[in-house]
Design a protein around this motif. Structure first.
Motif, mmCIF file in Angstrom:
data_model
loop_
_atom_site.group_PDB
_atom_site.id
_atom_site.type_symbol
_atom_site.label_atom_id
_atom_site.label_comp_id
_atom_site.label_asym_id
_atom_site.label_seq_id
_atom_site.Cartn_x
_atom_site.Cartn_y
_atom_site.Cartn_z
ATOM 1 N N UNK A 21 -3.698 -5.950 -6.627
ATOM 2 C CA UNK A 21 -2.837 -4.770 -6.778
ATOM 3 C C UNK A 21 -2.283 -4.609 -8.189
ATOM 4 N N UNK A 22 -2.040 -5.730 -8.880
ATOM 5 C CA UNK A 22 -1.495 -5.608 -10.243
ATOM 6 C C UNK A 22 -2.531 -5.038 -11.192
ATOM 7 N N UNK A 23 -3.785 -5.474 -11.047
ATOM 8 C CA UNK A 23 -4.843 -4.909 -11.903
ATOM 9 C C UNK A 23 -5.069 -3.445 -11.539
ATOM 10 N N UNK A 24 -4.974 -3.134 -10.243
ATOM 11 C CA UNK A 24 -5.097 -1.741 -9.836
ATOM 12 C C UNK A 24 -3.985 -0.871 -10.371
ATOM 13 N N UNK B 12 -0.368 3.193 -4.367
ATOM 14 C CA UNK B 12 -0.002 1.925 -5.014
ATOM 15 C C UNK B 12 1.096 1.174 -4.274
ATOM 16 N N UNK B 13 2.166 1.878 -3.879
ATOM 17 C CA UNK B 13 3.314 1.171 -3.299
ATOM 18 C C UNK B 13 3.031 0.631 -1.897
ATOM 19 N N UNK B 14 1.879 1.016 -1.310
ATOM 20 C CA UNK B 14 1.540 0.522 0.031
ATOM 21 C C UNK B 14 0.266 -0.321 0.035
ATOM 22 N N UNK B 15 -0.109 -0.850 -1.144
ATOM 23 C CA UNK B 15 -1.386 -1.560 -1.236
ATOM 24 C C UNK B 15 -1.279 -3.065 -1.017
ATOM 25 N N UNK B 165 6.698 -3.702 -10.063
ATOM 26 C CA UNK B 165 5.468 -4.412 -9.721
ATOM 27 C C UNK B 165 5.514 -5.840 -10.228
ATOM 28 N N UNK B 166 6.066 -6.003 -11.428
ATOM 29 C CA UNK B 166 6.130 -7.344 -12.019
ATOM 30 C C UNK B 166 6.959 -8.286 -11.142
ATOM 31 N N UNK B 167 8.056 -7.773 -10.593
ATOM 32 C CA UNK B 167 8.913 -8.615 -9.755
ATOM 33 C C UNK B 167 8.342 -8.798 -8.362
ATOM 34 N N UNK B 168 7.933 -7.678 -7.739
ATOM 35 C CA UNK B 168 7.511 -7.720 -6.335
ATOM 36 C C UNK B 168 6.114 -8.296 -6.155
#
Lengths: 35, 196
Positions: A21-24, B12-15, B165-168
């Protein structure tokens, strides 16, 4: 020994949560790093 | 390819949780396959094990052809053309990509250890039979599946609550890696009689 191997290697499976997910999340607008 | 396919179904937020579930396909495969292949090898021969893998692979292909569909989040050609072009060098040297490569490099030392060394160790080092080793070998996968699904769920909840994203994902996913590495590193200090 089995417990240590099970817990230790099992925890390393968390990599599957991190990378795809981070790369995405990388986008041309913010391609230096995920926010 | 599978991750790319499900990203067309989830924003993205549900992936994170779908990715965690997807990644556990390989774990569940090992949980089912290791005892089954051990049974085939012990009761028939290794030829049957390869044959069974081939048949299962063909069944998956048929299922994918029948059930696989494109998700609604497909980027159109016009949308792709509107995005600014970024050189591959810039993408491949981004901090996120390098960080993910470093984390994967570290994690796969432990995951590869589990795949290649765990079963021979419990047979030759701890004296279990090949049959028992088949069941014991799935334990790291079962525990790993629990960790991944739990972490994925927590990560997704954190994202919906506004965490970055970095934290979660980065921090939350890296903490188990660090703890797992520390736990495995303690094996080097145990006395030899524990492994005999």
């Amino acid at each position: 020994m089995i417990a240590i191997l099970v817990v230790g290697s099992g925890l390393c499976g968390a990599i599957y949560v991190v990378c795809p997910p981070m790369i995405g999340r990388i986008h041309p607008g913010v391609c230096s790093a995920a926010p | 390819m599978a991750a790319h396919a499900i990203y067309k179904w989830f924003p993205d937020e549900k992936r994170t949780l779908p990715t965690a579930i997807l990644s556990q396909g390989s774990a569940f495969g090992v949980i089912l396959a290791v005892p089954a292949l051990n049974w085939a090898i012990v009761n028939h021969s290794w030829h049957y094990a390869f044959g069974a893998l081939g048949v299962v692979g063909l069944m998956w292909v048929v299922a994918w052809l029948v059930m696989g569909k494109e998700g609604p989040l497909v980027q159109t050609v016009a949308m792709a053309a509107a995005d600014p072009r970024v050189p591959y060098f810039q993408l491949l040297t981004s901090r996120t990509f390098i960080g993910c490569c470093a984390a994967t490099f570290g994690a796969y030392w432990a995951l590869s250890l589990g795949l290649t060394w765990f079963t021979p160790f419990i047979v030759q080092g701890l004296g279990f039979s090949q049959k028992d080793a088949g069941w014991i070998s799935v334990l790291p996968r079962v525990f790993g599946a629990v960790i991944v699904l739990l972490t994925g769920w927590v990560s997704q909840v954190m994202l919906t609550k506004g965490y970055t994203t970095r934290g979660a994902r980065g921090v939350l996913g890296s903490v188990p890696l660090v703890i797992g590495g520390l736990i495995l590193s303690t094996m080097s200090v145990y006395p030899a009689r524990w492994t005999a």
